[in-house]
Design a protein around this motif. Sequence first.
Motif, short mmCIF file in Angstrom:
data_model
loop_
_atom_site.label_atom_id
_atom_site.label_comp_id
_atom_site.label_asym_id
_atom_site.label_seq_id
_atom_site.Cartn_x
_atom_site.Cartn_y
_atom_site.Cartn_z
N GLU A 130 1.54 5.13 0.88
CA GLU A 130 0.78 5.95 2.45
C GLU A 130 0.73 7.42 2.29
O GLU A 130 0.31 8.26 0.82
CB GLU A 130 2.17 6.50 3.05
N CYS B 83 2.23 4.61 7.05
CA CYS B 83 0.74 3.68 7.19
C CYS B 83 0.84 1.95 7.05
O CYS B 83 -0.45 1.54 7.57
CB CYS B 83 0.73 3.73 5.38
N SER C 189 -0.13 9.99 6.03
CA SER C 189 0.87 9.41 7.16
C SER C 189 0.12 8.06 7.47
O SER C 189 -0.59 7.47 8.59
CB SER C 189 0.68 9.50 8.62
N SER C 190 -1.19 7.09 6.65
CA SER C 190 -2.23 6.59 6.97
C SER C 190 -2.19 6.03 5.52
O SER C 190 -1.87 5.98 4.91
CB SER C 190 -3.13 6.99 7.32
N VAL C 191 -3.49 5.02 5.50
CA VAL C 191 -3.71 3.65 4.88
C VAL C 191 -4.40 4.88 4.00
O VAL C 191 -5.98 5.49 4.30
CB VAL C 191 -4.22 2.82 5.32
N THR D 72 0.32 -1.16 -0.38
CA THR D 72 0.03 0.07 0.21
C THR D 72 0.93 1.38 -0.10
O THR D 72 1.66 1.01 0.51
CB THR D 72 -0.93 -0.16 1.25
N GLY E 159 6.81 4.97 3.92
CA GLY E 159 5.70 3.83 4.10
C GLY E 159 5.59 3.72 5.60
O GLY E 159 4.34 3.12 5.68
#
Length: 192
Positions: free
Chosen positions: A83, A133, A86-88, A81, A130
Motif C-alpha cells: 500500500e 489499497c 492508501s492506494s495501489v 500488493t 493494506g
Amino acid sequence: MSALKILVIPGSLRTGSLNARLAAAAAYQFVQAGADVTRISLGDFPLPIYDGDLQTKSGVPKNAVNLKRMIGTHHGVLIVTPEYNSSVPPLVKNAIDWVTRVQDAHESRGQVFRDRAFAIAAASEGRLGGTRCLAALRLILSACHATVIPNQLALSFASEAYDDMDRLKQPADIEALNAMVRQLIEVSQHMM
C-alpha cells in the motif's frame, strides 16, 4: 481436465518485501492445494509509465504483450500488493494500464481480465494490513471487468507474521490465506 494454473504476482520489487514473502507463502499454499503455480516478478516485465501518445507513436511495449500473454496462460491470478499512500503502487497500476491496451487479433480488448478469476492480498507493517489499497485494487480490476473473488487477505503487522520457513504463523492469518486460496481455486475451476 488440465491442471489448474495459478499466476502469483507480487507488486513489489524491493529486497525483503513483505508482499513478496506473502506471495511466496500463498504460492506454497496453492501448490499444497494441487494447483500448478507460476510466480513472476514485474521487474521481469519493465514498462514505461503509460502514455497514450507513446502508445500511438510506438505501439504497446513488448513487455506488456508478454505480461498479458503470461496472465492469459493461467486460470487464476493472485496479485499481492503493498500500500502506497492508501492506494495501489505505481508498479501495479502501470502494469494493469498497459495490459488493458493489449489486444490480440482473436479477442476484444481487456478480455484477459474477463476470462479468469483474480484474488488480491496485501501485507503491511501497520494494523490495517493494506486494506485501503485492496479496496482501490478491487475497484481497478472491477473496472477492467475482472472477476475478483470476495475473499482477500490484508496481512497486518507483517514483519512479525512469518516463521523461519517464511510461512504464516498466526492461525487467523493462515485461515484467511487458506480461505482465499480455496475460493480462487473454486472460482477459477468454474470459469475453465
